[in-house]
Write an enzyme that holds these catalytic residues in place. Structure first.
Site, PDB file in Angstrom:
ATOM      1  N   GLU A  68       7.257 -16.677  32.096  1.00 57.24           N
ATOM      2  CA  GLU A  68       8.079 -16.730  33.313  1.00 57.24           C
ATOM      3  C   GLU A  68       9.364 -17.509  33.028  1.00 57.24           C
ATOM      4  O   GLU A  68       9.401 -18.359  32.133  1.00 57.24           O
ATOM      5  CB  GLU A  68       7.257 -17.440  34.406  1.00 57.24           C
ATOM      6  CG  GLU A  68       7.987 -17.594  35.730  1.00 57.24           C
ATOM      7  CD  GLU A  68       7.067 -18.019  36.874  1.00 57.24           C
ATOM      8  OE1 GLU A  68       5.901 -18.396  36.615  1.00 57.24           O
ATOM      9  OE2 GLU A  68       7.526 -17.964  38.033  1.00 57.24           O
ATOM     10  N   ASN A 120       4.060 -11.080  44.132  1.00 57.57           N
ATOM     11  CA  ASN A 120       3.271 -12.126  43.494  1.00 57.57           C
ATOM     12  C   ASN A 120       2.860 -13.154  44.545  1.00 57.57           C
ATOM     13  O   ASN A 120       3.709 -13.612  45.316  1.00 57.57           O
ATOM     14  CB  ASN A 120       4.102 -12.840  42.420  1.00 57.57           C
ATOM     15  CG  ASN A 120       3.382 -14.045  41.831  1.00 57.57           C
ATOM     16  OD1 ASN A 120       2.426 -13.882  41.074  1.00 57.57           O
ATOM     17  ND2 ASN A 120       3.809 -15.245  42.191  1.00 57.57           N
ATOM     18  N   GLU A 121       1.588 -13.490  44.576  1.00 61.36           N
ATOM     19  CA  GLU A 121       1.086 -14.478  45.541  1.00 61.36           C
ATOM     20  C   GLU A 121       1.765 -14.267  46.891  1.00 61.36           C
ATOM     21  O   GLU A 121       2.388 -15.173  47.456  1.00 61.36           O
ATOM     22  CB  GLU A 121       1.267 -15.908  45.004  1.00 61.36           C
ATOM     23  CG  GLU A 121       0.487 -16.120  43.724  1.00 61.36           C
ATOM     24  CD  GLU A 121       0.364 -17.570  43.248  1.00 61.36           C
ATOM     25  OE1 GLU A 121       1.077 -18.434  43.774  1.00 61.36           O
ATOM     26  OE2 GLU A 121      -0.459 -17.810  42.349  1.00 61.36           O
ATOM     27  N   TYR A 171      -6.665 -21.146  38.795  1.00 53.98           N
ATOM     28  CA  TYR A 171      -6.360 -22.195  37.805  1.00 53.98           C
ATOM     29  C   TYR A 171      -7.493 -23.219  37.789  1.00 53.98           C
ATOM     30  O   TYR A 171      -8.094 -23.512  38.827  1.00 53.98           O
ATOM     31  CB  TYR A 171      -5.044 -22.891  38.167  1.00 53.98           C
ATOM     32  CG  TYR A 171      -3.819 -22.032  37.874  1.00 53.98           C
ATOM     33  CD1 TYR A 171      -3.285 -21.970  36.596  1.00 53.98           C
ATOM     34  CD2 TYR A 171      -3.224 -21.262  38.862  1.00 53.98           C
ATOM     35  CE1 TYR A 171      -2.175 -21.173  36.316  1.00 53.98           C
ATOM     36  CE2 TYR A 171      -2.113 -20.461  38.590  1.00 53.98           C
ATOM     37  CZ  TYR A 171      -1.592 -20.424  37.317  1.00 53.98           C
ATOM     38  OH  TYR A 171      -0.499 -19.634  37.031  1.00 53.98           O
ATOM     39  N   GLU A 231      -3.105 -14.516  36.324  1.00 56.86           N
ATOM     40  CA  GLU A 231      -2.768 -15.936  36.109  1.00 56.86           C
ATOM     41  C   GLU A 231      -4.055 -16.724  36.038  1.00 56.86           C
ATOM     42  O   GLU A 231      -4.861 -16.697  36.982  1.00 56.86           O
ATOM     43  CB  GLU A 231      -1.882 -16.479  37.234  1.00 56.86           C
ATOM     44  CG  GLU A 231      -0.463 -15.972  37.150  1.00 56.86           C
ATOM     45  CD  GLU A 231       0.481 -16.605  38.161  1.00 56.86           C
ATOM     46  OE1 GLU A 231       0.278 -17.787  38.528  1.00 56.86           O
ATOM     47  OE2 GLU A 231       1.418 -15.906  38.584  1.00 56.86           O
ATOM     48  N   GLN A 270       0.766 -20.298  30.555  1.00 57.98           N
ATOM     49  CA  GLN A 270       1.709 -19.294  30.153  1.00 57.98           C
ATOM     50  C   GLN A 270       1.936 -19.391  28.647  1.00 57.98           C
ATOM     51  O   GLN A 270       1.597 -20.404  28.048  1.00 57.98           O
ATOM     52  CB  GLN A 270       3.022 -19.482  30.894  1.00 57.98           C
ATOM     53  CG  GLN A 270       2.887 -19.378  32.413  1.00 57.98           C
ATOM     54  CD  GLN A 270       4.242 -19.270  33.120  1.00 57.98           C
ATOM     55  OE1 GLN A 270       5.290 -19.205  32.527  1.00 57.98           O
ATOM     56  NE2 GLN A 270       4.187 -19.290  34.446  1.00 57.98           N
TER      57      GLN A 270
HETATM   58  O1  AHR Z   1       2.205 -20.045  36.579  1.00 58.32           O
HETATM   59  C1  AHR Z   1       2.946 -20.860  37.415  1.00 58.32           C
HETATM   60  C2  AHR Z   1       2.998 -20.373  38.862  1.00 58.32           C
HETATM   61  O2  AHR Z   1       1.722 -20.447  39.439  1.00 58.32           O
HETATM   62  C3  AHR Z   1       3.401 -18.938  39.078  1.00 58.32           C
HETATM   63  O3  AHR Z   1       4.764 -18.757  39.052  1.00 58.32           O
HETATM   64  C4  AHR Z   1       2.853 -18.660  40.441  1.00 58.32           C
HETATM   65  O4  AHR Z   1       2.508 -17.305  40.621  1.00 58.32           O
HETATM   66  C5  AHR Z   1       1.639 -19.561  40.533  1.00 58.32           C
HETATM   67  O5  AHR Z   1       1.588 -20.262  41.715  1.00 58.32           O
END
Ligand code: AHR
Length: 477
Positions: free
Chosen positions: A25, A172-173, A238, A289, A338
Site C-alpha cells: 500500500e 475496502n473496509e 489482524y 489483510e 504488508q
Molecule cells: O494494512 C493497513 C490498513 O489496515 C489497511 O489500509 C486497511 O484496509 C486496514 O484497516
C-alpha cells in the site's frame, strides 16, 4: 504423540498458490524507499525498483500482489499516477499521515514491479471517493487492446501491450474508512460498480469488501444481497496482543503476551469457519489483510505502521498459513499485510540496507506448498503443534510449527506411503522469543538445515524445539 495422515485422493483439494499473496500500500515506506527508489537513485535499481529488495522477494515466488491499498485505495485517483513523472500532481495521502504523495509510483510502475517479481496483479478499485467512470477508464487503460482513448494513452506512455489484471477488489473496509457504509447500501453500490467492469484481456475476478473480524451480520447481508455478482468476499483479521487500544509491543513482551497474541492469530480458524457458513458456496473467501499489528516502533511516524518482526511473528505466520491450508477448498487468496516496511513485513529497509525478517523465512519455506495437493492441515496437537501435509510431483511436503515458546515436542507423522531420502529439510528456530534481525545483526533468525528428524518406512519422527518451524520434503516410495 503420533498422528496418522490419510490420503483421500478422491477429494482433490489444491493449496492455491494465491494463499501466499502479498499486499503493498502507499503507506509510510511500503512503496517509497521500500521498493521504489526512482531511476536516478544511487541505490541499484532496474527501472526505479530497488534490485536488493526485488531479488530477495523473487526467492519467495510471490503469486499475487494487492495494490494500491487498503484504505489508500479509496482515495486513490489513478490518473494522478501516469504519464511523465515531472508532470504528475503532488497530492496528499490523507489515509496515512497526510504526507505528500508525488505519484511517481503509479499504474505502469506497479505492473513493472509485477513483471520483475513474476507475480499477478490484484488491483483494488476506489469505491469510497471514486466514480464508476474512473474505474471504467482505469480498466480500459490497464487491459484494453483496441483503438480507444485510454488504451492509446497507455501506448503513448510507453506500454503498447495491455496488462493482465487477475483480481479486482471493489472498495475496502466499506464499513469503516471505505465510506462508513451500511451493508445494504454497500451491496447496492457494489452491484452498480461491478455492472460496468469490462473484460478486455481475460476474465476479471471480482472481490467485494467483506467483514472485519467477527462482523457476521455484514457477511450475511452481503451474501443475501450481492451473491450472483461476487467471485470472492474479503475478510480482514489482524492479530493483536490485547485489543486495538493496547496493541502491545513488537519486541518487549512477556510469555503471557505471546500466548494472547497467538490466541488472537488462531481466531482466524473459527472466523473462517463461521463466515464460510454464511457465504454462498459459489463465492470464495479472500483474506486480503492479515498479520500482526503492534504499537509503532518508537521514534517513527506512527502513521507509517513500522514494527519489528520477531520469532513470534514467524510463529504467527506459520500458524496462519497452516489455518489457510486447512480451508484450501474455500479460500482462494490471502494477502499478508504488508510486503515491505509496514506491519508484518517480509523485508525492512534502512537507507541502502535491507533486512529479511523471520516472517520472510516462513514464506520461503512454505512456498513449497504452492499448488500442492492437500492431505491434512492445521489440526492442533496438544494445543501446541499445527501442521500441513501436502503432495506435489510425487513428493510429500510437510510443515510443522510448535507454537509453545517454552516446551519442546516430539511428533510422529505416519504417512500413507513410505518415504524416500529427504530432498529438503529446513527450520526456523531460536532460544529467544523476541529474536529478530536488524541492520547491525541481519542473520540472528534465518532458515537453517533441520536435522531433528528420523524416517522409518511410513513414519516421520520429528523433534521440535520450542517455537520451532520446520518444512521437509520426501519423495514418495
Ligand atoms: O494494512 C493497513 C490498513 O489496515 C489497511 O489500509 C486497511 O484496509 C486496514 O484497516
Amino acid at each position: 504423540m503420533k498422528v496418522k495422515i490419510e490420503d483421500h485422493a478422491e477429494q482433490e483439494i489444491r493449496i492455491s498458490k494465491y494463499l501466499q499473496g502479498q499486499f503493498a500500500e502507499h503507506l509510510g515506506h511500503g512503496i517509497y524507499d521500500g521498493i521504489w527508489v526512482g531511476k536516478d537513485s544511487p541505490i541499484e535499481n532496474v527501472n526505479g525498483l530497488r534490485s536488493d529488495v526485488v531479488n530477495a522477494l523473487k526467492q519467495l515466488h510471490i503469486p499475487v500482489l494487492r495494490w494500491p491499498g487498503g484504505s489508500y485505495a479509496d482515495e486513490y485517483h489513478w490518473q494522478n499516477g501516469i504519464g511523465p513523472v515531472e508532470k504528475r500532481p503532488k497530492t496528499i495521502n490523507h489515509s496515512w499521515g497526510a504526507v505528500v504523495e508525488d505519484n511517481s509510483f503509479g499504474t505502469d510502475e506497479f505492473f513493472e514491479l509485477c513483471r520483475q517479481l513474476g507475480c499477478e496483479a490484484y488491483i483494488n478499485i476506489n469505491m469510497g471517493s471514486g466514480t464508476v467512470e474512473e474505474m471504467v477508464n482505469w480498466i480500459e487503460y490497464m487491459t484494453a487492446d483496441g483503438d480507444s482513448y485510454f488504451a492509446n494513452l497507455r501506448r503513448q506512455n510507453g506500454h503498447p501491450e495491455p496488462y493482465k489484471v487477475k483480481f479486482l477488489g471493489l472498495g475496502n473496509e466499506a464499513w469503516m474508512g471505505g465510506g462508513y457504509m451500511r451493508s445494504g447500501y454497500y451491496a447496492d453500490v457494489y452491484r452498480r460498480f461491478q455492472t460496468y467492469v469490462s473484460e478486455y484481456n481475460g476474465p476479471l475476478y471480482k472481490i467485494a469488501s467483506g467483514p472485519g473480524d467477527d462482523n457476521f451480520a455484514w457477511t450475511k447481508s452481503l451474501s443475501e444481497l450481492a451473491e450472483p455478482f461476487m467471485d470472492g468476499m474479503a475478510l480482514h483479521h489482524y492479530a493483536l496482543t490485547n485489543n486495538w487500544e493496547h496493541k502491545g509491543d513488537a519486541v518487549n513482551f512477556t510469555t503471557e503476551d505471546w500466548v494472547s497474541l497467538l490466541n488472537s492469530a488462531r481466531q482466524m480458524d473459527s472466523l473462517i469457519s463461521r463466515h464460510l457458513e454464511l457465504i454462498p458456496k459459489t463465492t470464495d473467501l479472500i483474506v486480503d489483510e492479515w498479520g500482526t499489528w503492534f504499537e509503532p516502533l518508537a521514534g517513527t511516524n506512527p502513521a507509517f505502521l513500522i514494527q519489528q518482526n520477531t520469532m513470534r511473528d514467524a510463529v504467527v505466520a506459520a500458524t496462519t498459513l497452516n489455518i489457510f491450508n486447512k480451508y484450501a477448498d474455500r479460500i482462494k487468496m490471502a494477502n499478508i499485510a504488508q510486503m515491505i516496511n509496514v506491519l508484518q513485513s517480509m523485508i525492512m529497509t534502512d537507507g541502502s540496507q535491507i533486512v529479511l525478517t523471520p516472517t520472510y523465512y516462513v514464506f520461503k519455506m512454505f512456498q513449497l506448498h504452492q499448488d500442492s495437493r492437500l492431505l491434512a492441515a492445521f489440526h492442533e496437537v496438544n494445543n501446541d503443534l499445527n501442521y500441513t501435509v501436502s503432495e506435489k510431483d510425487h513428493e510429500y511436503i510437510i510443515s510443522v510449527c510448535n507454537v509453545n515458546p517454552e516446551k519442546a515436542h516430539d511428533l510422529t507423522l505416519t504417512l500413507p506411503q513410505s518415504l524416500g531420502q529427504t530432498t529438503y529439510a529446513k527450520c526456523l528456530s531460536s532460544s529467544q522469543m523476541n529474536a529478530h534481525n536488524d541492520v547491525a545483526h541481519p542473520d540472528v533468525v534465518t532458515d537453517q538445515d533441520f536435522t531433528g528428524f528420523k524416517v522409518m518406512d511410513h513414519d516421520l519422527k520429528l523433534n521440535l524445539e520450542p517455537m520451532e518451524i520446520v518444512t521437509l520434503k520426501f519423495p514418495i516410495k
